[in-house]
Scaffold this motif. Structure first.
Motif, PDB file in Angstrom:
ATOM      1  N   VAL A  53       0.834  -1.199   0.000  1.00 63.96           N
ATOM      2  CA  VAL A  53       0.000   0.000   0.000  1.00 63.96           C
ATOM      3  C   VAL A  53       0.873   1.255   0.000  1.00 63.96           C
ATOM      4  CG1 VAL A  53      -1.622   1.347   1.391  1.00 63.96           C
ATOM      5  CG2 VAL A  53      -1.992  -1.097   1.048  1.00 63.96           C
ATOM      6  N   THR A  56       2.572   1.687  -3.419  1.00 62.39           N
ATOM      7  CA  THR A  56       1.623   2.151  -4.433  1.00 62.39           C
ATOM      8  C   THR A  56       1.292   3.622  -4.226  1.00 62.39           C
ATOM      9  OG1 THR A  56       0.676  -0.063  -4.541  1.00 62.39           O
ATOM     10  CG2 THR A  56      -0.635   1.721  -5.456  1.00 62.39           C
ATOM     11  N   TYR A  57       1.080   4.036  -2.978  1.00 63.14           N
ATOM     12  CA  TYR A  57       0.777   5.440  -2.704  1.00 63.14           C
ATOM     13  C   TYR A  57       1.935   6.336  -3.131  1.00 63.14           C
ATOM     14  CZ  TYR A  57      -0.271   9.744  -0.249  1.00 63.14           C
ATOM     15  OH  TYR A  57      -0.496  11.057   0.039  1.00 63.14           O
ATOM     16  N   ARG A  58       3.154   5.949  -2.787  1.00 61.41           N
ATOM     17  CA  ARG A  58       4.314   6.763  -3.161  1.00 61.41           C
ATOM     18  C   ARG A  58       4.526   6.784  -4.667  1.00 61.41           C
ATOM     19  NH1 ARG A  58       8.631   4.992   1.511  1.00 61.41           N
ATOM     20  NH2 ARG A  58       7.636   6.134   3.197  1.00 61.41           N
ATOM     21  N   ASN A  61       1.715   9.148  -6.011  1.00 62.16           N
ATOM     22  CA  ASN A  61       1.797  10.517  -5.487  1.00 62.16           C
ATOM     23  C   ASN A  61       3.249  10.869  -5.172  1.00 62.16           C
ATOM     24  OD1 ASN A  61      -1.070  10.864  -5.432  1.00 62.16           O
ATOM     25  ND2 ASN A  61      -1.106   9.537  -3.652  1.00 62.16           N
TER      26      ASN A  61
END
Length: 70
Positions: A53, A56-58, A61
């Protein structure tokens, strides 16, 4: 790749749980060890999911580019 690892760990944890439930004559120490193995495998799955998670977020974004100079 990560999904395959998560599924494999979950299957192993379920196998330990099934083996422990259907095992006759186990001592309290053996039951405790088996429970600890299941908890450890659960924590491994949680850590893999949380890393996926965060990655994927990094990836989606990225941080803003640094400002260089005046």
């Amino acid at each position: 790749m990560i999904l395959a690892v998560i599924i494999a760990v979950a299957v192993v944890a379920l196998a330990f749980a099934w083996r422990n439930r259907h095992r006759a004559g186990s001592t309290r120490i053996e039951a405790f060890r088996t429970r600890m193995k299941i908890i450890f495998l659960g924590l491994v799955v949680c850590s893999l999911c949380s890393k996926a998670v965060v990655h994927t977020y990094r990836h989606l974004n990225p941080p803003p580019p640094p400002i260089i100079g005046p």
